[in-house]
Design a protein around this motif. Structure first.
Motif, PDB file in Angstrom:
ATOM      1  N   PRO A 169       0.827  -1.207   0.000  1.00  0.00           N
ATOM      2  CA  PRO A 169       0.000   0.000   0.000  1.00  0.00           C
ATOM      3  C   PRO A 169       0.867   1.266   0.000  1.00  0.00           C
ATOM      4  CG  PRO A 169      -0.619  -1.490   1.794  1.00  0.00           C
ATOM      5  CD  PRO A 169       0.683  -1.964   1.262  1.00  0.00           C
ATOM      6  N   ASN A 170       0.380   2.297  -0.653  1.00  0.00           N
ATOM      7  CA  ASN A 170       1.131   3.542  -0.736  1.00  0.00           C
ATOM      8  C   ASN A 170       0.716   4.433   0.443  1.00  0.00           C
ATOM      9  OD1 ASN A 170       2.332   5.974  -1.421  1.00  0.00           O
ATOM     10  ND2 ASN A 170       2.013   5.699  -3.604  1.00  0.00           N
ATOM     11  N   PHE A 171       1.313   4.152   1.591  1.00  0.00           N
ATOM     12  CA  PHE A 171       0.932   4.870   2.813  1.00  0.00           C
ATOM     13  C   PHE A 171       1.162   6.377   2.684  1.00  0.00           C
ATOM     14  CE2 PHE A 171       2.144   0.580   4.358  1.00  0.00           C
ATOM     15  CZ  PHE A 171       0.933   0.213   4.907  1.00  0.00           C
ATOM     16  N   GLU A 172       2.234   6.747   2.009  1.00  0.00           N
ATOM     17  CA  GLU A 172       2.534   8.176   1.847  1.00  0.00           C
ATOM     18  C   GLU A 172       1.440   8.879   1.055  1.00  0.00           C
ATOM     19  OE1 GLU A 172       6.002  11.137  -0.005  1.00  0.00           O
ATOM     20  OE2 GLU A 172       6.271   8.958  -0.045  1.00  0.00           O
ATOM     21  N   LEU A 173       1.002   8.269  -0.029  1.00  0.00           N
ATOM     22  CA  LEU A 173      -0.068   8.859  -0.840  1.00  0.00           C
ATOM     23  C   LEU A 173      -1.375   8.920  -0.056  1.00  0.00           C
ATOM     24  CD1 LEU A 173      -0.994   9.952  -3.604  1.00  0.00           C
ATOM     25  CD2 LEU A 173      -1.609   7.589  -4.206  1.00  0.00           C
ATOM     26  N   ILE A 174      -1.680   7.860   0.658  1.00  0.00           N
ATOM     27  CA  ILE A 174      -2.909   7.842   1.454  1.00  0.00           C
ATOM     28  C   ILE A 174      -2.910   8.993   2.458  1.00  0.00           C
ATOM     29  CG2 ILE A 174      -4.219   6.536   3.168  1.00  0.00           C
ATOM     30  CD1 ILE A 174      -3.163   3.978   1.741  1.00  0.00           C
ATOM     31  N   LYS A 175      -1.784   9.191   3.131  1.00  0.00           N
ATOM     32  CA  LYS A 175      -1.687  10.295   4.108  1.00  0.00           C
ATOM     33  C   LYS A 175      -1.806  11.648   3.415  1.00  0.00           C
ATOM     34  CE  LYS A 175      -0.979  11.545   8.447  1.00  0.00           C
ATOM     35  NZ  LYS A 175      -1.249  12.977   8.348  1.00  0.00           N
ATOM     36  N   GLN A 176      -1.234  11.788   2.240  1.00  0.00           N
ATOM     37  CA  GLN A 176      -1.351  13.035   1.482  1.00  0.00           C
ATOM     38  C   GLN A 176      -2.813  13.320   1.136  1.00  0.00           C
ATOM     39  OE1 GLN A 176       1.251  12.324  -1.845  1.00  0.00           O
ATOM     40  NE2 GLN A 176       3.059  13.126  -0.799  1.00  0.00           N
ATOM     41  N   PHE A 177      -3.540  12.283   0.749  1.00  0.00           N
ATOM     42  CA  PHE A 177      -4.970  12.444   0.460  1.00  0.00           C
ATOM     43  C   PHE A 177      -5.700  12.960   1.703  1.00  0.00           C
ATOM     44  CE2 PHE A 177      -6.533  10.066  -3.485  1.00  0.00           C
ATOM     45  CZ  PHE A 177      -5.365  10.290  -4.187  1.00  0.00           C
ATOM     46  N   VAL A 178      -5.445  12.321   2.833  1.00  0.00           N
ATOM     47  CA  VAL A 178      -6.124  12.689   4.073  1.00  0.00           C
ATOM     48  C   VAL A 178      -5.794  14.126   4.470  1.00  0.00           C
ATOM     49  CG1 VAL A 178      -6.264  12.220   6.554  1.00  0.00           C
ATOM     50  CG2 VAL A 178      -6.261  10.316   4.928  1.00  0.00           C
ATOM     51  N   ASP A 179      -4.543  14.511   4.349  1.00  0.00           N
ATOM     52  CA  ASP A 179      -4.105  15.840   4.778  1.00  0.00           C
ATOM     53  C   ASP A 179      -4.553  16.947   3.830  1.00  0.00           C
ATOM     54  OD1 ASP A 179      -2.874  14.684   6.937  1.00  0.00           O
ATOM     55  OD2 ASP A 179      -0.851  14.734   6.073  1.00  0.00           O
ATOM     56  N   THR A 180      -4.839  16.592   2.580  1.00  0.00           N
ATOM     57  CA  THR A 180      -5.117  17.607   1.563  1.00  0.00           C
ATOM     58  C   THR A 180      -6.597  17.760   1.236  1.00  0.00           C
ATOM     59  OG1 THR A 180      -2.958  17.120   0.550  1.00  0.00           O
ATOM     60  CG2 THR A 180      -4.529  18.376  -0.780  1.00  0.00           C
ATOM     61  N   LEU A 181      -7.314  16.658   1.227  1.00  0.00           N
ATOM     62  CA  LEU A 181      -8.699  16.675   0.756  1.00  0.00           C
ATOM     63  C   LEU A 181      -9.688  16.872   1.895  1.00  0.00           C
ATOM     64  CD1 LEU A 181      -8.432  13.654  -1.722  1.00  0.00           C
ATOM     65  CD2 LEU A 181      -8.138  16.092  -2.218  1.00  0.00           C
ATOM     66  N   LYS A 182     -10.819  17.487   1.559  1.00  0.00           N
ATOM     67  CA  LYS A 182     -11.865  17.725   2.546  1.00  0.00           C
ATOM     68  C   LYS A 182     -12.942  16.643   2.505  1.00  0.00           C
ATOM     69  CE  LYS A 182     -11.323  22.760   2.723  1.00  0.00           C
ATOM     70  NZ  LYS A 182     -10.119  22.796   1.878  1.00  0.00           N
ATOM     71  N   VAL A 183     -13.128  15.999   1.365  1.00  0.00           N
ATOM     72  CA  VAL A 183     -14.137  14.941   1.272  1.00  0.00           C
ATOM     73  C   VAL A 183     -13.558  13.642   1.847  1.00  0.00           C
ATOM     74  CG1 VAL A 183     -15.239  15.972  -0.744  1.00  0.00           C
ATOM     75  CG2 VAL A 183     -13.420  14.277  -1.061  1.00  0.00           C
ATOM     76  N   PRO A 184     -14.397  12.679   2.208  1.00  0.00           N
ATOM     77  CA  PRO A 184     -13.896  11.431   2.780  1.00  0.00           C
ATOM     78  C   PRO A 184     -12.924  10.703   1.852  1.00  0.00           C
ATOM     79  CG  PRO A 184     -16.251  11.634   3.160  1.00  0.00           C
ATOM     80  CD  PRO A 184     -15.868  12.752   2.235  1.00  0.00           C
ATOM     81  N   VAL A 185     -11.857  10.199   2.441  1.00  0.00           N
ATOM     82  CA  VAL A 185     -10.863   9.415   1.704  1.00  0.00           C
ATOM     83  C   VAL A 185     -11.079   7.940   2.010  1.00  0.00           C
ATOM     84  CG1 VAL A 185      -8.404   8.883   1.448  1.00  0.00           C
ATOM     85  CG2 VAL A 185      -9.162  11.269   1.676  1.00  0.00           C
ATOM     86  N   ILE A 186     -11.185   7.140   0.954  1.00  0.00           N
ATOM     87  CA  ILE A 186     -11.324   5.694   1.095  1.00  0.00           C
ATOM     88  C   ILE A 186     -10.061   5.047   0.541  1.00  0.00           C
ATOM     89  CG2 ILE A 186     -12.657   3.649   0.471  1.00  0.00           C
ATOM     90  CD1 ILE A 186     -15.129   5.425   0.253  1.00  0.00           C
ATOM     91  N   ALA A 187      -9.257   4.505   1.425  1.00  0.00           N
ATOM     92  CA  ALA A 187      -8.000   3.880   1.002  1.00  0.00           C
ATOM     93  C   ALA A 187      -8.282   2.538   0.341  1.00  0.00           C
ATOM     94  CB  ALA A 187      -7.073   3.694   2.198  1.00  0.00           C
ATOM     95  N   GLU A 188      -7.581   2.287  -0.741  1.00  0.00           N
ATOM     96  CA  GLU A 188      -7.752   1.016  -1.449  1.00  0.00           C
ATOM     97  C   GLU A 188      -6.510   0.749  -2.277  1.00  0.00           C
ATOM     98  OE1 GLU A 188     -10.963  -1.285  -4.366  1.00  0.00           O
ATOM     99  OE2 GLU A 188     -11.243   0.831  -3.888  1.00  0.00           O
ATOM    100  N   GLY A 189      -6.146  -0.516  -2.356  1.00  0.00           N
ATOM    101  CA  GLY A 189      -5.027  -0.895  -3.200  1.00  0.00           C
ATOM    102  C   GLY A 189      -3.878  -1.533  -2.454  1.00  0.00           C
ATOM    103  N   GLY A 190      -3.756  -2.838  -2.568  1.00  0.00           N
ATOM    104  CA  GLY A 190      -2.599  -3.533  -2.038  1.00  0.00           C
ATOM    105  C   GLY A 190      -2.561  -3.731  -0.534  1.00  0.00           C
ATOM    106  N   ILE A 191      -3.675  -3.521   0.157  1.00  0.00           N
ATOM    107  CA  ILE A 191      -3.704  -3.754   1.603  1.00  0.00           C
ATOM    108  C   ILE A 191      -3.827  -5.261   1.813  1.00  0.00           C
ATOM    109  CG2 ILE A 191      -4.859  -3.235   3.774  1.00  0.00           C
ATOM    110  CD1 ILE A 191      -6.033  -0.724   2.366  1.00  0.00           C
ATOM    111  N   SER A 192      -2.752  -5.874   2.294  1.00  0.00           N
ATOM    112  CA  SER A 192      -2.669  -7.342   2.287  1.00  0.00           C
ATOM    113  C   SER A 192      -2.688  -8.001   3.653  1.00  0.00           C
ATOM    114  CB  SER A 192      -1.392  -7.774   1.547  1.00  0.00           C
ATOM    115  OG  SER A 192      -1.421  -7.332   0.205  1.00  0.00           O
ATOM    116  N   THR A 193      -2.487  -7.234   4.715  1.00  0.00           N
ATOM    117  CA  THR A 193      -2.435  -7.829   6.052  1.00  0.00           C
ATOM    118  C   THR A 193      -3.221  -6.973   7.041  1.00  0.00           C
ATOM    119  OG1 THR A 193      -0.468  -6.616   6.774  1.00  0.00           O
ATOM    120  CG2 THR A 193      -0.099  -8.690   5.568  1.00  0.00           C
TER     121      THR A 193
END
Length: 230
Positions: A169-193
């Motif tokens: 999973p691209n944790f850095e990108l996910i955090k950037q989404f959360v810190d930048t966007l106002k609408v809800p962020v739904i993380a998806e992609g490669g979460i394996s454990t």
């Protein structure tokens, strides 16, 4: 608006499971996907992401959990295949899914348009429908928010030609989404454990989708075999 709030409340800080099987996979069947959905519901999942009207129709028979609907459809001369045209959107509208996810990258769509050109028309035509933007970069997420998407996902990070080398999973990108966007962020992609899922939620996402690690036994088996071969 009540319906919108209800969807986001139901999945807030909770797990959405993607129940999909492609045509070349042994579990490809609306009946089997409905049983897969029932299994994850009994385990405690709070939402389902599903592909095709047929699968969604069967899944709705066994659960009333919110459904993020998509239709994967390949077209000639376009890399966009997640709910790529108005035809797929209309099919999902008629099926009555809670949220429709579609490719919101900058790539040219099968009808020759870009998401910036087509989504304003979609938003105007279906003002009460929830739409999720499947993105691969922060810039795409920012543009999707400005276009009026209700939620933004990191779904396509690692799956576009310009992000194919990123580690998931691209944790850095996910955090950037959360810190930048106002609408809800739904993380998806490669979460394996489970550990990766916990780390994803620690970024502050609204929700997260796990698919292959739960509902695709052929891919899960390959991972185990790769471990002993290495």
């Amino acid at each position: 608006m009540a319906k919108n709030r209800d969807f986001f409340e139901k999945v807030n800080r909770k797990l959405i499971v993607s129940c999909q099987a492609l045509p070349d996979e042994p579990l490809h069947s609306p009946f089997i996907m409905s049983k897969m959905a029932l299994a994850v519901v009994e385990a405690g999942a709070s939402g389902i992401r599903a592909n095709s009207v047929e699968d969604i129709n069967e899944i709705k028979k066994v659960t009333n959990l919110p459904i993020i609907g998509i239709i994967k459809q390949e077209y000639k001369d376009s890399d966009v295949f997640i709910t790529p045209t108005l035809n797929e959107i209309e099919l999902l509208i008629n099926e009555g899914v809670d949220m429709i996810a579609l490719d919101a990258t900058g790539r040219v769509r099968p009808d020759g348009t870009t998401i910036s050109e087509i989504f304003p028309m979609i938003r105007e035509k279906y003002p009460d429908q929830l739409f999720m933007a499947d993105c691969s970069t922060l810039d795409e997420g920012i543009k999707a928010e400005k276009l009026g998407f209700d939620a933004i996902g990191t779904t396509l990070a690692g799956y576009t030609s310009y992000t194919k080398d990123v580690e998931l999973p691209n944790f850095e990108l996910i955090k950037q989404f959360v810190d930048t966007l106002k609408v809800p962020v739904i993380a998806e992609g490669g979460i394996s454990t489970p550990e990766e899922l916990k780390k994803v939620f620690d970024t502050g996402v609204h929700s997260a989708v796990v698919g292959s690690a739960i509902t695709r036994p052929r891919e899960i088996t390959k991972r185990f075999l790769q471990a002993i071969q290495d």
